[in-house]
Design an enzyme around this catalytic site. Sequence first.
Site, mmCIF file in Angstrom:
data_model
loop_
_atom_site.group_PDB
_atom_site.id
_atom_site.type_symbol
_atom_site.label_atom_id
_atom_site.label_comp_id
_atom_site.label_asym_id
_atom_site.label_seq_id
_atom_site.Cartn_x
_atom_site.Cartn_y
_atom_site.Cartn_z
ATOM 1 N N HIS A 55 0.817 -1.214 0.000
ATOM 2 C CA HIS A 55 0.000 0.000 0.000
ATOM 3 C C HIS A 55 0.853 1.267 0.000
ATOM 4 O O HIS A 55 0.468 2.270 -0.595
ATOM 5 C CB HIS A 55 -0.960 -0.005 1.200
ATOM 6 C CG HIS A 55 -0.274 -0.192 2.513
ATOM 7 N ND1 HIS A 55 0.218 -1.417 2.930
ATOM 8 C CD2 HIS A 55 0.018 0.691 3.505
ATOM 9 C CE1 HIS A 55 0.770 -1.279 4.121
ATOM 10 N NE2 HIS A 55 0.675 -0.018 4.489
ATOM 11 N N HIS A 144 28.000 -4.610 -10.997
ATOM 12 C CA HIS A 144 28.804 -5.425 -10.088
ATOM 13 C C HIS A 144 28.100 -6.691 -9.618
ATOM 14 O O HIS A 144 28.755 -7.707 -9.407
ATOM 15 C CB HIS A 144 29.209 -4.612 -8.854
ATOM 16 C CG HIS A 144 30.140 -3.482 -9.166
ATOM 17 N ND1 HIS A 144 31.079 -3.033 -8.273
ATOM 18 C CD2 HIS A 144 30.277 -2.700 -10.258
ATOM 19 C CE1 HIS A 144 31.769 -2.032 -8.799
ATOM 20 N NE2 HIS A 144 31.284 -1.811 -10.008
ATOM 21 N N ARG A 178 36.007 -8.991 -13.595
ATOM 22 C CA ARG A 178 36.319 -9.334 -12.198
ATOM 23 C C ARG A 178 35.068 -9.563 -11.356
ATOM 24 O O ARG A 178 35.131 -10.186 -10.300
ATOM 25 C CB ARG A 178 37.186 -8.241 -11.574
ATOM 26 C CG ARG A 178 36.469 -6.953 -11.252
ATOM 27 C CD ARG A 178 37.447 -5.898 -10.698
ATOM 28 N NE ARG A 178 36.783 -4.831 -9.993
ATOM 29 C CZ ARG A 178 36.257 -3.754 -10.563
ATOM 30 N NH1 ARG A 178 36.303 -3.608 -11.867
ATOM 31 N NH2 ARG A 178 35.688 -2.810 -9.838
#
Length: 195
Positions: A55, A144, A178
């Site tokens: 809500h 990431h 990475r």
Amino acid sequence: MTEINDAELHEIVQRVIHQVMGDPTGTREAAASVSALPARTDVSGQKVVAIGADHGGYELKEALKPELKTLGFEINDVGTNGKEAVDYPDFAHAVAQAVGSGQAWRGIMIDGAGIGSCIVANKVPGVRAGMAYDYSSAVNSREHNDTNVLTLGAGLIGVNLAKQIIKTWLTTEFGGGRHAPRVDKIKSVEKKYLK
């Protein structure tokens, strides 16, 4: 989005199978390739975004739906459908379940602060939910963490900022590199508890 032909898709699937079956070769390559798979779509070919709110987030949800359509997304609105008090876990679960099951490409859940819904969504296998409150947190969660559910706090941000956040989040690609092995570690933690 880059089209993938049948031969490329077969190669990707084979790499993933080897990875799952314990073949240590090509682990990072397989993870990067899986990100290249076509997004889940509905029959019209549009990417489906599940959206829900309690809500406290209902008005913001309704304000964001036209923006999602303008951006070219198909909407799966899981509710709520008014301002009457409801429990956010029910709707956060519905959004996350749509993403985790493959019924939606991504999901957006809105409650008062965005925190509780993020916690709920992260309980659903296959979901990586993140809360965003500005441009940078939206970019970071995608680049990431490869998040697939976004939670927003309607009591913390306005409509214009929310529009900027969802546009950024929906259009930012996972950075890979990475970050891929780190996301793999997130997935491996989840797998430990699914056994």
